[in-house]
Design a protein around this motif. Structure first.
Motif, PDB file in Angstrom:
ATOM      1  N   VAL A  89       0.841  -1.205   0.000  1.00 50.30           N
ATOM      2  CA  VAL A  89       0.000   0.000   0.000  1.00 50.30           C
ATOM      3  C   VAL A  89       0.874   1.252   0.000  1.00 50.30           C
ATOM      4  O   VAL A  89       0.646   2.205  -0.748  1.00 50.30           O
ATOM      5  CB  VAL A  89      -0.954  -0.002   1.212  1.00 50.30           C
ATOM      6  CG1 VAL A  89      -1.697   1.328   1.310  1.00 50.30           C
ATOM      7  CG2 VAL A  89      -1.950  -1.150   1.104  1.00 50.30           C
ATOM      8  N   GLY A  90       1.910   1.238   0.844  1.00 50.79           N
ATOM      9  CA  GLY A  90       2.800   2.384   0.905  1.00 50.79           C
ATOM     10  C   GLY A  90       3.523   2.627  -0.408  1.00 50.79           C
ATOM     11  O   GLY A  90       3.659   3.782  -0.859  1.00 50.79           O
ATOM     12  N   ALA A  91       3.995   1.569  -1.045  1.00 47.36           N
ATOM     13  CA  ALA A  91       4.707   1.715  -2.319  1.00 47.36           C
ATOM     14  C   ALA A  91       3.791   2.250  -3.414  1.00 47.36           C
ATOM     15  O   ALA A  91       4.239   2.980  -4.312  1.00 47.36           O
ATOM     16  CB  ALA A  91       5.313   0.383  -2.732  1.00 47.36           C
ATOM     17  N   LEU A  92       2.515   1.899  -3.360  1.00 43.98           N
ATOM     18  CA  LEU A  92       1.565   2.413  -4.346  1.00 43.98           C
ATOM     19  C   LEU A  92       1.256   3.889  -4.111  1.00 43.98           C
ATOM     20  O   LEU A  92       1.136   4.673  -5.049  1.00 43.98           O
ATOM     21  CB  LEU A  92       0.274   1.603  -4.306  1.00 43.98           C
ATOM     22  CG  LEU A  92       0.342   0.172  -4.863  1.00 43.98           C
ATOM     23  CD1 LEU A  92      -0.960  -0.568  -4.581  1.00 43.98           C
ATOM     24  CD2 LEU A  92       0.638   0.192  -6.359  1.00 43.98           C
ATOM     25  N   VAL A  93       1.123   4.273  -2.847  1.00 41.49           N
ATOM     26  CA  VAL A  93       0.752   5.651  -2.530  1.00 41.49           C
ATOM     27  C   VAL A  93       1.930   6.601  -2.725  1.00 41.49           C
ATOM     28  O   VAL A  93       1.780   7.696  -3.285  1.00 41.49           O
ATOM     29  CB  VAL A  93       0.215   5.734  -1.085  1.00 41.49           C
ATOM     30  CG1 VAL A  93      -0.021   7.189  -0.688  1.00 41.49           C
ATOM     31  CG2 VAL A  93      -1.078   4.932  -0.951  1.00 41.49           C
ATOM     32  N   ALA A  94       3.113   6.193  -2.253  1.00 41.55           N
ATOM     33  CA  ALA A  94       4.308   7.035  -2.374  1.00 41.55           C
ATOM     34  C   ALA A  94       4.891   6.875  -3.769  1.00 41.55           C
ATOM     35  O   ALA A  94       5.696   5.989  -4.040  1.00 41.55           O
ATOM     36  CB  ALA A  94       5.323   6.658  -1.312  1.00 41.55           C
TER      37      ALA A  94
END
Length: 396
Positions: free
Chosen positions: A381-386
């Motif tokens: 999720v973090g890699a997609l958002v950032a």
């Protein structure tokens, strides 16, 4: 086709990280739906106080009180495996307006009770004007508990400062949810796992945002935590049912059943599994979200896969150390039980299916699985958002 410009998070290192619009929208919409479900669960399962499955239990007989007194003299403890000599095991206590002798168990003497210590006695009023009788109830430990609490607050506030203060406030909020919502709802016969998921979600929404601030990084950690909670709850239901666990493994469970035979104890065990893994789960998800943001800030042009792979290298180390934490925490809390099992004439492997041991094995494995799966989910999720930085002037 042109897209809108990426948005940035609000504070600290978050300001250095570009945020992908669609991923951000999906994250916030998902958290919004989770918040709505949490509020619905709180409303639907909020205890009314009128329909408890457990009879109201009086702690002591009417008229019995528990005054505190000061130990004046300490006698000899009674031996455990011999016929006790007359007069052993006595404490001389000054209580109210008199001095009384009370019997105390050997372990009280072994703990080092001494003159000047404060003890709590049980006072039973006499019948027909007779003198009341006193018996030992507990050692007063308030002074030790108080200085430990003060030291804890001082250490947390001195080192973590405002964030530590918010963490303490969040801890108080979590305790409030457990005491005023979770426990009464369970006593009224509500679904154990449903109440656990609702209460855990409410706690995490408040605690994470209060402690770590309103940001997409915190939202990422929250999303991973909520998914981990759901995984733990579902696995808990399946494991408890498959192992045919009763949810009653000690005297406390038996006593509660005596007061409330209508309770669903396997469901209560499922609730306990969710709550048991909550703190550690929150720890790993916030760490993973922070790792993604730090890596993205350090390498703004790296691909999402590169950031994900780098954060997962951190996550694997964290998984290993956290699993040790879970297992050794159980060993510490169940040390006496394990010692008792070790002296039986059957090996501990032969006893693995006993209620107490099987329950703890299920608890450890279920919470560990939820924890491990939350790491790659939070990281993804973090890699997609950032998002990676785009070349200046690019609309793609």
């Amino acid at each position: 086709m042109a897209h809108g410009h990426p948005h940035r998070a609000s504070s600290g290192v978050d300001e250095e990280v570009e945020v992908a619009g669609p991923a951000r929208t999906a994250l916030l919409v998902s958290l919004g739906l989770a918040a709505v479900a949490t509020v619905a669960g709180l409303i639907g399962w909020w205890p009314s106080g009128d329909a408890s499955e457990v009879e109201s239990a009086q702690f002591a007989a009417e008229g019995v009180t528990f005054p505190s007194g000061e130990v004046r003299e300490v006698g000899e403890p009674c031996p455990l495996q011999e016929a006790p000599p007359e007069g052993c095991g006595l404490l001389t206590v000054r209580v109210e307006d008199r001095t009384v002798d009370v019997m105390a168990p050997p372990e009280v003497f072994s703990a080092g009770i001494a003159p000047g210590d404060s003890v709590e006695l049980q006072k039973v009023p006499g019948a027909d004007g007779d003198e009341p009788t006193y018996s030992y109830f507990a050692t007063d430990r308030d002074s030790t508990l108080l200085w430990l609490l003060v030291l804890f607050l001082v250490v947390v506030l001195a080192i973590a400062r405002w964030r530590g203060l918010f963490a303490v406030i969040g801890l108080a909020f979590g305790a409030t949810v457990v005491w005023w919502f979770l426990l009464p709802a369970l006593l009224e016969g509500a679904s154990g796992v449903g109440v656990a998921l609702t209460g855990a979600s409410a706690i995490m929404f408040v605690v994470l945002y209060m402690t770590h601030g309103l940001s997409l990084r915190t939202s990422t950690a929250l999303a991973g935590t909520l998914v981990g909670i759901v995984i733990t709850g579902v696995l808990g239901v399946i494991a408890v049912s498959g192992a045919r666990l009763t949810g009653i493994s000690d005297d406390t469970g038996g006593l509660l059943r005596a007061y409330g035979g209508g309770l669903d104890f396997p469901s209560l065990l499922g609730c306990a599994l969710v709550i048991a893994g909550l703190g550690v789960l929150n720890d790993v998800t916030i760490t993973q979200a922070s790792a993604v943001w730090e890596l993205r800030a350090a390498s703004p042009e790296a691909s999402r896969w590169e950031v994900y792979a780098g954060a997962m290298r951190i996550g694997r180390d964290h998984i290993a150390s956290t699993i040790y934490t879970i297992v050794f925490a159980y060993v510490g809390t169940a040390l006496l039980v394990l010692m008792l099992l070790s002296i039986y004439d059957r090996s501990i492997l032969d006893l693995r299916s006993t209620e107490h041991l099987a329950e703890e094995i299920v608890r450890t494995l279920v919470t560990s699985i939820g924890l491990v799966l939350a790491v790659p989910i939070t990281t993804a999720v973090g890699a997609l958002v950032a998002a990676p930085s785009r070349p200046a002037g690019s609309d793609l």
